[in-house]
Design a protein around this motif. Sequence first.
Motif, PDB file in Angstrom:
ATOM      1  N   SER A  31      -1.820  18.990  30.275  1.00 10.54           N
ATOM      2  CA  SER A  31      -1.733  19.512  28.906  1.00 10.54           C
ATOM      3  C   SER A  31      -0.642  20.569  28.772  1.00 10.54           C
ATOM      4  N   VAL A  32      -0.547  21.472  29.745  1.00  5.42           N
ATOM      5  CA  VAL A  32       0.268  22.670  29.500  1.00  5.42           C
ATOM      6  C   VAL A  32       1.467  22.869  30.427  1.00  5.42           C
ATOM      7  N   VAL A  33       1.587  22.054  31.448  1.00  4.79           N
ATOM      8  CA  VAL A  33       2.574  22.403  32.478  1.00  4.79           C
ATOM      9  C   VAL A  33       4.024  22.386  31.955  1.00  4.79           C
ATOM     10  N   ASN A  34       4.293  21.635  30.886  1.00  6.83           N
ATOM     11  CA  ASN A  34       5.643  21.601  30.326  1.00  6.83           C
ATOM     12  C   ASN A  34       5.860  22.605  29.200  1.00  6.83           C
ATOM     13  N   ALA A  35       4.784  23.319  28.834  1.00  5.68           N
ATOM     14  CA  ALA A  35       4.892  24.268  27.722  1.00  5.68           C
ATOM     15  C   ALA A  35       5.727  25.479  28.141  1.00  5.68           C
ATOM     16  N   PRO A  36       6.344  26.160  27.148  1.00  2.00           N
ATOM     17  CA  PRO A  36       7.174  27.325  27.500  1.00  2.00           C
ATOM     18  C   PRO A  36       6.349  28.429  28.171  1.00  2.00           C
ATOM     19  N   ASP A  37       6.982  29.148  29.077  1.00  3.16           N
ATOM     20  CA  ASP A  37       6.386  30.303  29.778  1.00  3.16           C
ATOM     21  C   ASP A  37       5.223  29.956  30.694  1.00  3.16           C
ATOM     22  N   GLU A  38       5.043  28.700  31.035  1.00  2.00           N
ATOM     23  CA  GLU A  38       3.975  28.341  31.979  1.00  2.00           C
ATOM     24  C   GLU A  38       4.549  28.302  33.390  1.00  2.00           C
ATOM     25  N   PHE A  39       3.752  28.739  34.361  1.00  2.00           N
ATOM     26  CA  PHE A  39       4.164  28.735  35.760  1.00  2.00           C
ATOM     27  C   PHE A  39       3.452  27.559  36.432  1.00  2.00           C
ATOM     28  N   PRO A  40       4.173  26.455  36.706  1.00  2.00           N
ATOM     29  CA  PRO A  40       3.512  25.228  37.186  1.00  2.00           C
ATOM     30  C   PRO A  40       2.645  25.435  38.417  1.00  2.00           C
ATOM     31  N   TRP A  41       3.050  26.345  39.294  1.00  2.00           N
ATOM     32  CA  TRP A  41       2.297  26.519  40.546  1.00  2.00           C
ATOM     33  C   TRP A  41       0.872  27.046  40.326  1.00  2.00           C
ATOM     34  N   THR A  42       0.661  27.702  39.181  1.00  2.00           N
ATOM     35  CA  THR A  42      -0.714  28.137  38.853  1.00  2.00           C
ATOM     36  C   THR A  42      -1.637  26.925  38.917  1.00  2.00           C
ATOM     37  N   TYR A  43      -1.182  25.846  38.292  1.00  2.00           N
ATOM     38  CA  TYR A  43      -2.031  24.660  38.160  1.00  2.00           C
ATOM     39  C   TYR A  43      -2.062  23.852  39.462  1.00  2.00           C
ATOM     40  N   TYR A  44      -0.920  23.784  40.138  1.00  2.00           N
ATOM     41  CA  TYR A  44      -0.906  23.079  41.432  1.00  2.00           C
ATOM     42  C   TYR A  44      -1.871  23.779  42.412  1.00  2.00           C
ATOM     43  N   LEU A  45      -1.835  25.113  42.404  1.00  2.00           N
ATOM     44  CA  LEU A  45      -2.712  25.863  43.324  1.00  2.00           C
ATOM     45  C   LEU A  45      -4.187  25.694  42.968  1.00  2.00           C
ATOM     46  N   MET A  46      -4.463  25.591  41.669  1.00  2.00           N
ATOM     47  CA  MET A  46      -5.862  25.349  41.258  1.00  2.00           C
ATOM     48  C   MET A  46      -6.351  24.023  41.828  1.00  2.00           C
ATOM     49  N   ILE A  47      -5.501  23.005  41.734  1.00  2.00           N
ATOM     50  CA  ILE A  47      -5.892  21.677  42.258  1.00  2.00           C
ATOM     51  C   ILE A  47      -6.090  21.761  43.770  1.00  2.00           C
ATOM     52  N   VAL A  48      -5.156  22.393  44.450  1.00  2.00           N
ATOM     53  CA  VAL A  48      -5.238  22.490  45.914  1.00  2.00           C
ATOM     54  C   VAL A  48      -6.485  23.273  46.347  1.00  2.00           C
ATOM     55  N   ALA A  49      -6.790  24.347  45.634  1.00  2.00           N
ATOM     56  CA  ALA A  49      -7.974  25.156  45.996  1.00  2.00           C
ATOM     57  C   ALA A  49      -9.242  24.314  45.908  1.00  2.00           C
ATOM     58  N   HIS A  50      -9.332  23.486  44.875  1.00  2.00           N
ATOM     59  CA  HIS A  50     -10.518  22.624  44.742  1.00  2.00           C
ATOM     60  C   HIS A  50     -10.554  21.555  45.837  1.00  2.00           C
ATOM     61  N   ILE A  51      -9.380  21.077  46.234  1.00  2.00           N
ATOM     62  CA  ILE A  51      -9.338  20.083  47.325  1.00  2.00           C
ATOM     63  C   ILE A  51      -9.869  20.719  48.615  1.00  2.00           C
ATOM     64  N   VAL A  52      -9.488  21.967  48.856  1.00  2.00           N
ATOM     65  CA  VAL A  52      -9.978  22.665  50.064  1.00  2.00           C
ATOM     66  C   VAL A  52     -11.500  22.830  49.990  1.00  2.00           C
ATOM     67  N   ILE A  53     -12.004  23.227  48.831  1.00  2.00           N
ATOM     68  CA  ILE A  53     -13.464  23.411  48.668  1.00  2.00           C
ATOM     69  C   ILE A  53     -14.184  22.078  48.871  1.00  2.00           C
ATOM     70  N   LEU A  54     -13.608  21.003  48.332  1.00  2.00           N
ATOM     71  CA  LEU A  54     -14.215  19.670  48.474  1.00  2.00           C
ATOM     72  C   LEU A  54     -14.238  19.215  49.927  1.00  2.00           C
ATOM     73  N   THR A  55     -13.096  19.321  50.590  1.00  2.00           N
ATOM     74  CA  THR A  55     -12.992  18.744  51.931  1.00  2.00           C
ATOM     75  C   THR A  55     -13.705  19.578  53.005  1.00  2.00           C
ATOM     76  N   THR A  56     -13.905  20.870  52.727  1.00  5.47           N
ATOM     77  CA  THR A  56     -14.585  21.694  53.731  1.00  5.47           C
ATOM     78  C   THR A  56     -16.065  21.885  53.408  1.00  5.47           C
ATOM     79  N   ALA A  57     -16.513  21.326  52.266  1.00  4.60           N
ATOM     80  CA  ALA A  57     -17.911  21.508  51.833  1.00  4.60           C
ATOM     81  C   ALA A  57     -18.263  22.995  51.857  1.00  4.60           C
ATOM     82  N   ALA A  58     -17.509  23.758  51.080  1.00  4.54           N
ATOM     83  CA  ALA A  58     -17.568  25.220  51.187  1.00  4.54           C
ATOM     84  C   ALA A  58     -18.891  25.841  50.733  1.00  4.54           C
ATOM     85  N   GLY A  59     -19.762  25.062  50.101  1.00  2.00           N
ATOM     86  CA  GLY A  59     -21.066  25.604  49.693  1.00  2.00           C
ATOM     87  C   GLY A  59     -22.039  25.745  50.843  1.00  2.00           C
TER      88      GLY A  59
END
Lengths: 184, 126
Positions: free
Chosen positions: A128-156
Amino acid sequence: MSTDHVTASPPREAAEELDQGRGGRIGLALLRIAIGLLWIQNSGWKSPPDFGQESETGLFKFTTYAVDYPVFPPFSWLIENVVLPNFTVFGYLTLLVEVGLGAFLVVGLATRFWALVGIGQSLAITLSVVNAPDEFPWTYYLMIVAHIVILTTAAGRTFGLDGLLRPRWRQSPSRVSRLMLRAS
Amino acid sequence: MTAEPSTPDSRVRQAGYGLSAAAAVSILFLLAPSNDAVRLIQIGAVAAVILLILAVLGALSARTGKAALYLATGLLALAAAVLQLIQFGRDTNWIGGNGSTVAWLAGLGIGFAALWYVSHSARRSD
Protein backbone atom coordinates in the motif's frame (compact mmCIF):
# COMPACT_ATOMS: atom_id res chain seq x y z
CA MET A 1 35.01 -52.74 -17.54
CA SER A 2 34.13 -53.08 -13.90
CA THR A 3 31.19 -51.06 -12.66
CA ASP A 4 30.96 -52.50 -9.20
CA HIS A 5 32.80 -49.79 -7.37
CA VAL A 6 30.71 -47.75 -4.94
CA THR A 7 31.23 -44.02 -4.73
CA ALA A 8 30.58 -42.94 -1.18
CA SER A 9 29.48 -39.35 -0.82
CA PRO A 10 31.69 -37.33 1.48
CA PRO A 11 30.30 -37.02 5.02
CA ARG A 12 28.24 -33.90 5.48
CA GLU A 13 29.51 -31.48 8.01
CA ALA A 14 27.10 -31.33 10.91
CA ALA A 15 25.38 -27.94 11.14
CA GLU A 16 26.43 -25.90 14.10
CA GLU A 17 23.75 -25.72 16.77
CA LEU A 18 22.12 -22.35 17.31
CA ASP A 19 22.70 -20.67 20.64
CA GLN A 20 19.76 -21.74 22.78
CA GLY A 21 21.12 -20.29 25.98
CA ARG A 22 19.37 -17.80 28.22
CA GLY A 23 20.61 -14.81 26.23
CA GLY A 24 19.28 -16.20 22.95
CA ARG A 25 15.91 -17.03 24.50
CA ILE A 26 15.57 -13.61 26.11
CA GLY A 27 16.46 -11.98 22.77
CA LEU A 28 13.72 -13.90 20.96
CA ALA A 29 11.16 -13.06 23.65
CA LEU A 30 12.15 -9.38 23.40
CA LEU A 31 11.69 -9.44 19.63
CA ARG A 32 8.24 -11.03 19.96
CA ILE A 33 7.11 -8.58 22.67
CA ALA A 34 8.49 -5.56 20.77
CA ILE A 35 6.65 -6.58 17.60
CA GLY A 36 3.50 -7.16 19.68
CA LEU A 37 3.83 -3.63 21.08
CA LEU A 38 4.33 -2.31 17.54
CA TRP A 39 0.91 -3.70 16.57
CA ILE A 40 -0.69 -2.53 19.83
CA GLN A 41 0.47 1.03 19.17
CA ASN A 42 -0.57 0.73 15.51
CA SER A 43 -4.11 -0.24 16.45
CA GLY A 44 -4.32 3.07 18.35
CA TRP A 45 -4.83 5.22 15.28
CA LYS A 46 -7.40 3.06 13.49
CA SER A 47 -10.43 4.98 14.67
CA PRO A 48 -13.97 3.76 14.09
CA PRO A 49 -16.59 4.37 12.93
CA ASP A 50 -15.30 5.82 9.61
CA PHE A 51 -11.54 5.19 9.99
CA GLY A 52 -10.68 8.62 8.54
CA GLN A 53 -12.85 8.28 5.41
CA GLU A 54 -14.67 11.60 5.76
CA SER A 55 -11.60 13.68 6.61
CA GLU A 56 -9.36 11.64 4.26
CA THR A 57 -6.89 10.96 7.06
CA GLY A 58 -5.68 7.94 9.05
CA LEU A 59 -6.28 4.47 7.71
CA PHE A 60 -8.28 5.77 4.73
CA LYS A 61 -5.44 8.03 3.58
CA PHE A 62 -2.83 5.26 3.81
CA THR A 63 -5.12 2.79 2.03
CA THR A 64 -5.62 5.18 -0.90
CA TYR A 65 -1.83 5.30 -1.31
CA ALA A 66 -2.13 1.82 -2.86
CA VAL A 67 -4.09 3.44 -5.71
CA ASP A 68 -2.28 6.80 -5.89
CA TYR A 69 1.24 5.31 -5.71
CA PRO A 70 0.80 1.77 -7.03
CA VAL A 71 3.34 -0.92 -6.19
CA PHE A 72 1.66 -4.00 -7.61
CA PRO A 73 -1.19 -3.24 -10.08
CA PRO A 74 -3.45 -6.23 -9.18
CA PHE A 75 -3.25 -5.18 -5.50
CA SER A 76 -4.13 -1.58 -6.44
CA TRP A 77 -7.11 -2.86 -8.44
CA LEU A 78 -8.28 -4.87 -5.41
CA ILE A 79 -8.04 -1.83 -3.15
CA GLU A 80 -9.83 0.46 -5.62
CA ASN A 81 -12.65 -1.94 -6.51
CA VAL A 82 -13.17 -4.04 -3.38
CA VAL A 83 -11.67 -2.37 -0.32
CA LEU A 84 -12.47 1.34 -0.79
CA PRO A 85 -16.16 0.80 -1.68
CA ASN A 86 -16.53 -1.25 1.54
CA PHE A 87 -14.21 0.78 3.69
CA THR A 88 -15.99 0.52 7.05
CA VAL A 89 -15.95 -3.28 6.96
CA PHE A 90 -12.30 -3.21 5.89
CA GLY A 91 -11.49 -0.73 8.69
CA TYR A 92 -12.99 -2.96 11.37
CA LEU A 93 -11.22 -6.02 9.91
CA THR A 94 -7.87 -4.21 9.96
CA LEU A 95 -8.46 -3.04 13.53
CA LEU A 96 -9.38 -6.53 14.73
CA VAL A 97 -6.42 -8.15 12.97
CA GLU A 98 -3.99 -5.64 14.48
CA VAL A 99 -5.55 -5.88 17.95
CA GLY A 100 -5.20 -9.68 17.68
CA LEU A 101 -1.60 -9.41 16.52
CA GLY A 102 -0.71 -7.15 19.43
CA ALA A 103 -2.58 -9.11 22.09
CA PHE A 104 -1.40 -12.59 21.06
CA LEU A 105 2.22 -11.74 20.20
CA VAL A 106 2.77 -9.86 23.47
CA VAL A 107 1.69 -12.85 25.58
CA GLY A 108 3.10 -15.43 23.14
CA LEU A 109 -0.03 -17.49 22.47
CA ALA A 110 -0.51 -19.26 19.10
CA THR A 111 2.59 -17.34 18.12
CA ARG A 112 3.38 -19.10 14.83
CA PHE A 113 -0.14 -18.52 13.54
CA TRP A 114 -0.06 -14.85 14.48
CA ALA A 115 3.43 -14.44 13.00
CA LEU A 116 1.99 -15.74 9.73
CA VAL A 117 -0.86 -13.22 10.00
CA GLY A 118 1.76 -10.55 10.74
CA ILE A 119 3.67 -11.41 7.57
CA GLY A 120 0.45 -11.07 5.56
CA GLN A 121 -0.49 -7.77 7.19
CA SER A 122 3.04 -6.35 6.80
CA LEU A 123 2.98 -7.37 3.14
CA ALA A 124 -0.37 -5.63 2.62
CA ILE A 125 0.97 -2.47 4.27
CA THR A 126 4.13 -2.65 2.15
CA LEU A 127 2.12 -2.99 -1.05
CA SER A 128 0.00 0.00 0.00
CA VAL A 129 2.57 2.57 1.06
CA VAL A 130 6.08 1.64 0.03
CA ASN A 131 6.01 3.90 -3.07
CA ALA A 132 4.41 6.84 -1.27
CA PRO A 133 6.50 9.98 -0.66
CA ASP A 134 8.65 10.10 2.51
CA GLU A 135 8.31 6.37 3.22
CA PHE A 136 11.39 4.38 4.24
CA PRO A 137 11.02 0.97 2.50
CA TRP A 138 13.23 -0.85 5.00
CA THR A 139 10.68 -0.19 7.76
CA TYR A 140 8.34 -2.58 6.00
CA TYR A 141 10.99 -5.07 4.88
CA LEU A 142 12.20 -5.32 8.49
CA MET A 143 8.64 -5.84 9.74
CA ILE A 144 8.27 -8.80 7.37
CA VAL A 145 11.65 -10.23 8.36
CA ALA A 146 10.92 -9.87 12.09
CA HIS A 147 7.72 -11.90 11.68
CA ILE A 148 9.60 -14.55 9.68
CA VAL A 149 12.06 -14.90 12.58
CA ILE A 150 9.19 -15.19 15.10
CA LEU A 151 7.48 -17.80 12.89
CA THR A 152 10.52 -19.94 12.21
CA THR A 153 11.83 -19.93 15.78
CA ALA A 154 8.40 -20.43 17.42
CA ALA A 155 9.23 -17.52 19.69
CA GLY A 156 6.18 -17.99 21.93
CA ARG A 157 7.80 -21.04 23.50
CA THR A 158 10.29 -18.88 25.32
CA PHE A 159 8.88 -16.57 28.04
CA GLY A 160 5.47 -16.99 26.37
CA LEU A 161 2.21 -18.83 27.00
CA ASP A 162 2.94 -21.33 24.22
CA GLY A 163 5.78 -22.71 26.34
CA LEU A 164 3.41 -23.16 29.26
CA LEU A 165 0.51 -24.61 27.31
CA ARG A 166 2.21 -26.94 24.83
CA PRO A 167 2.76 -29.75 27.39
CA ARG A 168 -1.00 -29.62 28.18
CA TRP A 169 -1.97 -29.62 24.52
CA ARG A 170 0.39 -32.54 23.87
CA GLN A 171 -1.38 -34.64 26.53
CA SER A 172 -4.83 -33.90 25.11
CA PRO A 173 -6.21 -35.90 22.16
CA SER A 174 -8.67 -33.16 21.15
CA ARG A 175 -8.62 -31.55 17.72
CA VAL A 176 -8.26 -28.07 19.25
CA SER A 177 -5.12 -29.15 21.11
CA ARG A 178 -3.58 -30.57 17.95
CA LEU A 179 -4.42 -27.35 16.13
CA MET A 180 -2.88 -25.24 18.90
CA LEU A 181 0.28 -27.37 18.81
CA ARG A 182 0.63 -26.49 15.13
CA ALA A 183 -0.20 -22.83 15.73
CA SER A 184 2.41 -22.48 18.46
CA MET B 1 22.67 -24.30 47.46
CA THR B 2 20.85 -25.62 44.41
CA ALA B 3 18.07 -23.82 42.59
CA GLU B 4 14.56 -25.20 43.02
CA PRO B 5 13.46 -27.15 39.94
CA SER B 6 10.83 -25.44 37.80
CA THR B 7 7.45 -27.18 38.18
CA PRO B 8 4.31 -26.51 36.12
CA ASP B 9 2.77 -24.81 39.17
CA SER B 10 5.76 -22.54 39.73
CA ARG B 11 5.82 -21.64 36.02
CA VAL B 12 2.13 -20.66 36.12
CA ARG B 13 2.84 -18.62 39.23
CA GLN B 14 5.77 -16.86 37.54
CA ALA B 15 3.61 -16.11 34.50
CA GLY B 16 0.87 -14.76 36.79
CA TYR B 17 3.30 -12.43 38.52
CA GLY B 18 4.73 -11.44 35.13
CA LEU B 19 1.34 -10.47 33.70
CA SER B 20 0.46 -8.61 36.92
CA ALA B 21 3.73 -6.69 36.76
CA ALA B 22 3.07 -5.84 33.09
CA ALA B 23 -0.38 -4.51 34.01
CA ALA B 24 1.09 -2.43 36.84
CA VAL B 25 3.99 -1.03 34.80
CA SER B 26 1.67 -0.06 31.93
CA ILE B 27 -0.08 2.40 34.28
CA LEU B 28 3.01 4.58 33.79
CA PHE B 29 1.76 5.36 30.26
CA LEU B 30 -0.73 7.63 32.05
CA LEU B 31 2.21 9.97 32.66
CA ALA B 32 3.80 9.58 29.22
CA PRO B 33 3.82 12.63 26.93
CA SER B 34 1.45 12.27 24.00
CA ASN B 35 3.91 11.49 21.25
CA ASP B 36 4.28 8.29 19.29
CA ALA B 37 7.85 7.67 20.42
CA VAL B 38 6.86 7.22 24.05
CA ARG B 39 3.16 6.52 24.40
CA LEU B 40 2.79 2.99 23.11
CA ILE B 41 -0.57 2.48 24.81
CA GLN B 42 -3.20 5.12 25.55
CA ILE B 43 -4.01 4.93 29.23
CA GLY B 44 -6.49 7.32 30.84
CA ALA B 45 -7.48 7.56 34.52
CA VAL B 46 -10.21 4.90 34.29
CA ALA B 47 -7.92 2.53 32.38
CA ALA B 48 -5.26 3.05 35.06
CA VAL B 49 -7.73 2.04 37.79
CA ILE B 50 -8.74 -1.06 35.79
CA LEU B 51 -5.08 -1.99 35.28
CA LEU B 52 -4.39 -1.52 38.99
CA ILE B 53 -7.29 -3.84 39.86
CA LEU B 54 -6.00 -6.38 37.30
CA ALA B 55 -2.49 -6.17 38.73
CA VAL B 56 -3.71 -6.75 42.31
CA LEU B 57 -6.10 -9.55 41.32
CA GLY B 58 -3.43 -11.15 39.12
CA ALA B 59 -0.85 -11.06 41.92
CA LEU B 60 -3.41 -12.53 44.33
CA SER B 61 -4.17 -15.31 41.82
CA ALA B 62 -0.47 -16.10 41.51
CA ARG B 63 0.02 -16.04 45.28
CA THR B 64 -2.95 -18.27 46.10
CA GLY B 65 -2.78 -20.39 42.92
CA LYS B 66 -6.59 -20.35 42.72
CA ALA B 67 -7.74 -21.12 39.19
CA ALA B 68 -11.05 -19.29 39.65
CA LEU B 69 -9.21 -16.08 40.52
CA TYR B 70 -7.17 -16.29 37.29
CA LEU B 71 -10.44 -16.72 35.42
CA ALA B 72 -12.07 -13.74 37.15
CA THR B 73 -9.02 -11.57 36.36
CA GLY B 74 -9.00 -12.68 32.73
CA LEU B 75 -12.73 -12.13 32.29
CA LEU B 76 -12.52 -8.67 33.85
CA ALA B 77 -9.73 -7.68 31.42
CA LEU B 78 -11.61 -9.13 28.43
CA ALA B 79 -14.85 -7.37 29.44
CA ALA B 80 -12.95 -4.06 29.68
CA ALA B 81 -11.39 -4.73 26.25
CA VAL B 82 -14.80 -5.40 24.66
CA LEU B 83 -16.31 -2.27 26.28
CA GLN B 84 -13.38 -0.21 25.00
CA LEU B 85 -13.72 -1.71 21.51
CA ILE B 86 -17.39 -0.78 21.38
CA GLN B 87 -16.92 2.76 22.66
CA PHE B 88 -13.67 4.16 21.30
CA GLY B 89 -13.90 6.72 18.52
CA ARG B 90 -17.41 7.59 19.71
CA ASP B 91 -18.79 10.36 21.93
CA THR B 92 -19.14 8.04 24.93
CA ASN B 93 -15.81 6.52 25.91
CA TRP B 94 -15.83 5.56 29.59
CA ILE B 95 -12.37 4.01 29.65
CA GLY B 96 -10.93 6.87 27.59
CA GLY B 97 -8.61 4.74 25.46
CA ASN B 98 -8.31 3.71 21.82
CA GLY B 99 -7.37 0.59 19.82
CA SER B 100 -4.09 0.25 21.69
CA THR B 101 -6.00 0.07 24.99
CA VAL B 102 -8.24 -2.64 23.51
CA ALA B 103 -5.23 -4.70 22.40
CA TRP B 104 -3.41 -4.34 25.73
CA LEU B 105 -6.46 -5.27 27.83
CA ALA B 106 -7.21 -8.16 25.45
CA GLY B 107 -3.62 -9.43 25.78
CA LEU B 108 -3.85 -9.39 29.59
CA GLY B 109 -7.27 -11.06 29.47
CA ILE B 110 -6.06 -13.80 27.14
CA GLY B 111 -2.99 -14.29 29.32
CA PHE B 112 -4.89 -14.69 32.60
CA ALA B 113 -7.53 -16.88 30.94
CA ALA B 114 -4.75 -19.14 29.64
CA LEU B 115 -3.33 -19.41 33.17
CA TRP B 116 -6.79 -20.42 34.41
CA TYR B 117 -6.85 -23.14 31.72
CA VAL B 118 -3.44 -24.50 32.78
CA SER B 119 -4.29 -24.45 36.51
CA HIS B 120 -7.75 -25.90 35.94
CA SER B 121 -6.56 -28.74 33.69
CA ALA B 122 -3.69 -29.53 36.10
CA ARG B 123 -6.17 -29.89 39.00
CA ARG B 124 -8.42 -32.13 36.89
CA SER B 125 -5.59 -34.45 35.87
CA ASP B 126 -4.28 -34.75 39.49
